[in-house]
Design an enzyme around this catalytic site. Structure first.
Site, short mmCIF file in Angstrom:
data_model
loop_
_atom_site.label_atom_id
_atom_site.label_comp_id
_atom_site.label_asym_id
_atom_site.label_seq_id
_atom_site.Cartn_x
_atom_site.Cartn_y
_atom_site.Cartn_z
N HIS A 10 0.83 -1.21 0.00
CA HIS A 10 0.00 0.00 0.00
C HIS A 10 0.86 1.26 0.00
O HIS A 10 2.04 1.24 0.36
CB HIS A 10 -0.95 0.01 1.20
CG HIS A 10 -0.25 0.07 2.52
ND1 HIS A 10 0.32 1.21 3.02
CD2 HIS A 10 -0.03 -0.89 3.45
CE1 HIS A 10 0.86 0.97 4.19
NE2 HIS A 10 0.68 -0.31 4.48
N GLU A 81 -2.33 -6.97 7.92
CA GLU A 81 -0.97 -6.86 8.46
C GLU A 81 -0.83 -7.63 9.77
O GLU A 81 -1.82 -7.99 10.41
CB GLU A 81 -0.62 -5.37 8.66
CG GLU A 81 0.76 -5.08 9.20
CD GLU A 81 1.91 -5.58 8.34
OE1 GLU A 81 2.06 -6.81 8.19
OE2 GLU A 81 2.70 -4.75 7.85
#
Length: 194
Positions: A10, A81
């Site tokens: 990202h 994550e």
């Protein structure tokens, strides 16, 4: 031609800029992060992906959308994550002020995910990727993608510590004959201003 797995981290967030551990906190891209993520579109243009997978966290989803692949995305909780637990939002120097010898790669995160739990979760992702035909784009997070690359190569979770990964970078995993290999790592050539 063998299929390839494109790993796309990202774009920048306020916490990635300051080095704070950002696991499950769902923070947005910065304005600069959105600009940089949009540059992924030209790097991915003209490439056909049979599958597009993303973490459900907004920083990964927004990067996928800005890269032009949001219409085909399938969200996967398994791509979130590392859960940093008690260390969420803290920088490594802050953590080491009270835990001087701490290493995420060896110790995991108290109140969050252990190294073993992260390995099991990512091994499930690897197994899913091995069943997919055609090229796959995976939009996710720094530590998750580093572990994914290590596990793809048959290495232990802690080998991810050797694979630095910048925001909005592109990496590629795939095969050489029957061996799982790394084709490209941490490419950011597309990030240069047009």
């Amino acid at each position: 031609m063998e299929s390839k797995i494109w790993l796309i981290r990202h774009g920048e967030t306020a916490w990635s800029r300051t080095g704070q551990h950002t696991g499950r906190t769902d923070i947005p891209l910065t304005d600069q992060g959105r600009v940089i993520a949009a540059r992924l579109a030209s790097a991915l243009a003209g490439h056909s992906f049979a599958h597009v997978l993303s973490s459900p966290l907004q920083r990964a989803r927004a990067t996928c959308e800005l890269a032009g692949l949001g219409g085909a995305v399938k969200l996967r909780d398994s791509l979130m994550e590392w859960d940093y637990g008690d260390f969420e939002g803290k920088t490594t120097p802050e953590i080491r002020a009270t835990h001087p010898s701490w290493s995420l790669w060896r110790d995991g995160a108290p109140g969050g995910e252990s190294v073993e739990a992260m390995g099991r979760r990512v091994d499930g992702v690897v197994e899913e990727l091995r069943t997919l035909e055609g090229d796959v784009a995976v939009f996710a997070h720094g530590h998750l993608l580093r572990v994914l690359a290590a596990r793809w190569l048959g290495l232990p979770v802690d080998a991810g510590r050797l694979l630095a990964l910048g925001t909005a970078s592109i990496s590629k995993l795939g095969y050489e004959r029957t061996e799982r290999v790394l084709h490209l790592w941490n490419s950011d050539a597309h990030l240069a201003a047009p």
